[in-house]
Enzyme design. Structure first.
Site, PDB file in Angstrom:
ATOM      1  N   LYS A 159       0.842  -1.224   0.008  1.00 50.45           N
ATOM      2  CA  LYS A 159       0.141   0.035   0.121  1.00 50.45           C
ATOM      3  C   LYS A 159       0.854   1.244   0.070  1.00 50.45           C
ATOM      4  CE  LYS A 159      -1.313   1.602   4.762  1.00 50.45           C
ATOM      5  NZ  LYS A 159      -2.310   1.887   5.659  1.00 50.45           N
ATOM      6  N   ASP A 160       2.279   1.207   0.424  1.00 57.64           N
ATOM      7  CA  ASP A 160       2.955   2.398   0.236  1.00 57.64           C
ATOM      8  C   ASP A 160       3.796   2.532  -0.952  1.00 57.64           C
ATOM      9  OD1 ASP A 160       2.296   2.942   2.739  1.00 57.64           O
ATOM     10  OD2 ASP A 160       4.004   1.692   3.657  1.00 57.64           O
TER      11      ASP A 160
ATOM     12  N   LEU B 221      -5.712  10.613   4.618  1.00 60.10           N
ATOM     13  CA  LEU B 221      -6.678  11.396   4.060  1.00 60.10           C
ATOM     14  C   LEU B 221      -8.024  10.404   3.822  1.00 60.10           C
ATOM     15  CD1 LEU B 221      -5.021  13.673   1.680  1.00 60.10           C
ATOM     16  CD2 LEU B 221      -5.724  14.149   3.840  1.00 60.10           C
ATOM     17  N   ARG B 222      -7.563   9.242   3.364  1.00 62.33           N
ATOM     18  CA  ARG B 222      -8.739   8.019   3.155  1.00 62.33           C
ATOM     19  C   ARG B 222      -9.517   7.765   4.462  1.00 62.33           C
ATOM     20  NH1 ARG B 222      -8.803   2.960   4.641  1.00 62.33           N
ATOM     21  NH2 ARG B 222      -6.638   2.979   5.197  1.00 62.33           N
ATOM     22  N   ARG B 223      -8.737   7.591   5.552  1.00 65.69           N
ATOM     23  CA  ARG B 223      -9.430   7.412   6.860  1.00 65.69           C
ATOM     24  C   ARG B 223     -10.179   8.657   7.227  1.00 65.69           C
ATOM     25  NH1 ARG B 223      -4.081   4.167   8.796  1.00 65.69           N
ATOM     26  NH2 ARG B 223      -4.534   2.122   8.086  1.00 65.69           N
TER      27      ARG B 223
ATOM     28  N   ARG C  47       1.271  10.742  13.226  1.00 62.83           N
ATOM     29  CA  ARG C  47       2.415  10.080  12.371  1.00 62.83           C
ATOM     30  C   ARG C  47       3.159   9.318  13.390  1.00 62.83           C
ATOM     31  NH1 ARG C  47       5.132  11.702   8.106  1.00 62.83           N
ATOM     32  NH2 ARG C  47       5.339   9.661   7.769  1.00 62.83           N
TER      33      ARG C  47
ATOM     34  N   THR D 289       4.473   3.880  18.078  1.00 67.60           N
ATOM     35  CA  THR D 289       4.395   5.253  18.328  1.00 67.60           C
ATOM     36  C   THR D 289       3.084   5.834  18.472  1.00 67.60           C
ATOM     37  OG1 THR D 289       6.535   5.785  17.525  1.00 67.60           O
ATOM     38  CG2 THR D 289       5.146   7.569  17.822  1.00 67.60           C
ATOM     39  N   ARG D 290       2.283   5.202  17.450  1.00 66.16           N
ATOM     40  CA  ARG D 290       0.767   6.011  17.561  1.00 66.16           C
ATOM     41  C   ARG D 290      -0.053   5.151  18.851  1.00 66.16           C
ATOM     42  NH1 ARG D 290      -0.850   4.629  11.465  1.00 66.16           N
ATOM     43  NH2 ARG D 290       1.042   3.720  11.027  1.00 66.16           N
TER      44      ARG D 290
ATOM     45  N   CYS E  81      -1.278   9.838  -2.533  1.00 70.60           N
ATOM     46  CA  CYS E  81      -1.685   9.900  -0.945  1.00 70.60           C
ATOM     47  C   CYS E  81      -2.106  11.344  -0.919  1.00 70.60           C
ATOM     48  CB  CYS E  81      -0.213   9.673  -0.305  1.00 70.60           C
ATOM     49  SG  CYS E  81       0.696  11.160  -0.494  1.00 70.60           S
TER      50      CYS E  81
HETATM   51  N1  LIG Z   1       2.689   3.615   6.388  1.00 68.44           N
HETATM   52  C1  LIG Z   1       1.813   2.897   7.014  1.00 68.44           C
HETATM   53  C2  LIG Z   1       1.626   1.687   6.631  1.00 68.44           C
HETATM   54  N2  LIG Z   1       1.994   0.892   5.642  1.00 68.44           N
HETATM   55  C3  LIG Z   1       1.530  -0.396   5.688  1.00 68.44           C
HETATM   56  C4  LIG Z   1       0.712  -0.567   7.122  1.00 68.44           C
HETATM   57  C5  LIG Z   1       0.153  -1.905   7.627  1.00 68.44           C
HETATM   58  C6  LIG Z   1       0.496  -3.018   6.817  1.00 68.44           C
HETATM   59  C7  LIG Z   1      -0.018  -3.345   5.463  1.00 68.44           C
HETATM   60  O1  LIG Z   1      -0.782  -2.689   4.740  1.00 68.44           O
HETATM   61  O2  LIG Z   1       0.369  -4.472   5.003  1.00 68.44           O
HETATM   62  C8  LIG Z   1       0.829   0.661   7.622  1.00 68.44           C
HETATM   63  C9  LIG Z   1       0.404   1.020   8.979  1.00 68.44           C
HETATM   64  C10 LIG Z   1      -1.055   1.579   8.995  1.00 68.44           C
HETATM   65  O3  LIG Z   1      -1.568   1.912   7.913  1.00 68.44           O
HETATM   66  O4  LIG Z   1      -1.587   1.643  10.181  1.00 68.44           O
END
Ligand SMILES: NCc1[nH]cc(CCC(=O)O)c1CC(=O)O
Length: 301
Positions: A80-81, A127-129, A146, A151-152, A239
């Site tokens: 997803k990143d 922003l999606r959430r 962040r 940390t969160r 993003c």
């Molecule tokens: N950059 C944040 C990120 N990238 C992937 C995940 C979760 C793991 C995944 O999607 O495989 C997360 C943490 C989150 O969104 O809480």
């Protein structure tokens, strides 16, 4: 042969890369697999949202440079990143079996979004959430959050937020599954495209490495996440734009649900369809979203 895997240093990235290393050692007995941890700009700039500093590629650049320099043979990412189009010279030989794709509502005091009092403080930088939260509860006080998963959770436990939203997969991989109060699941709530999937990247001029890594590819996962990514690509999503997508196999075909929203006012447009070709299905749902006005949200961000 030694295989060097570049990885970010966050606990989640290290867990994911160790998981891939274990899977590779099992698939190729005797293969010497080592990790090459490194920091990325996406990990270092924490005082602004990712959207403000240039987007998802910030989690990949340093890992790709290491591969270009011959300092690593591949890299492990949360798919997803990963930008919708890879940098020239790179390939994605493996997408592992998808973990839980859903988002999680996490709180020490409330069970779900509906339980939150008026004006409750909810933490997420996505922003999606934010768009989906605002659509359901326009009264909530949404604030950036962040940092890595640990940390969160610490910021939530310090009382900075009434609740936070993050991915089930990240929580589960790090042993925090018990912190999940409610799974935010489709169709009411859609995840990021390819959320829950781990991807391996390598140079496109290393066929021996590509073949080693391809042993871990899961075709069923790839089919779904590539439909989700095709939709996002057709929307020119980044993003900066709240795009959500979820595809699942429905018998002989794929079913794709898509959403584009506004983090500012919570307006969302939704579309869905079924089809057998992942790229065509992604394009079809994207075009339907655009016909419903998604372009307004995309240009407005
Ligand atoms: N950059 C944040 C990120 N990238 C992937 C995940 C979760 C793991 C995944 O999607 O495989 C997360 C943490 C989150 O969104 O809480």
């Amino acid at each position: 042969m030694q295989l060097r895997i570049a990885t970010r240093k966050s606990p989640l990235a290290l867990w994911q890369t160790e998981h891939v290393a274990d899977r590779l050692r099992a698939a190729h007995p005797g293969l010497d697999v080592v990790l090459v941890p490194m920091s990325t700009r996406g990990d270092e700039v924490l005082d602004r949202s990712l959207a403000a500093i240039g987007g998802k590629g910030l989690f990949l650049k340093e890992l790709e440079i290491a591969m270009q320099r011959g300092e690593a043979d591949c890299a492990v990412h949360s798919l997803k990143d990963v930008p919708m189009v890879l940098e020239p010279g790179f390939a994605m030989p493996a997408i592992l079996v998808r973990a839980d794709y859903a988002d999680a509502f996490v709180s020490n005091r409330f069970e779900n979004i509906e339980d939150l009092p008026h004006g409750a403080v909810v933490g997420t930088s996505s922003l999606r959430r934010q768009a989906q939260l605002r659509a359901r509860r326009p009264d909530l006080d949404l604030r950036d959050l962040r940092g890595n998963v640990n940390t969160r959770l610490a910021k939530l436990d310090a009382g900075d937020y009434d609740a936070i939203v993050l991915a089930c997969a990240g929580l589960a991989r790090l042993g925090f599954e018990s912190r999940i109060r409610t799974r935010l699941d489709a169709p009411e709530w859609l995840p990021a495209p390819a959320q829950g999937a781990i991807a391996i990247e390598c140079r496109d001029d290393t066929p021996e490495t590509f073949a080693l890594l391809a042993a871990l590819d899961d075709a069923a996962t790839r089919e779904c996440v590539e439909a989700e990514r095709a939709m996002n690509r057709a929307l020119h999503g980044s993003c900066h734009v709240p795009v959500a997508a979820f595809a699942r196999r429905a018998g002989a075909t794929l079913h794709l649900q898509g959403l584009v929203g506004s983090a500012h006012d919570g307006r969302v447009v939704r579309a869905e369809s079924t089809g057998s070709d992942r790229e065509a299905l992604g394009l079809e749902v994207a075009q339907h979203l655009l016909s419903l006005g998604a372009r307004d949200f995309i240009d407005a961000q």
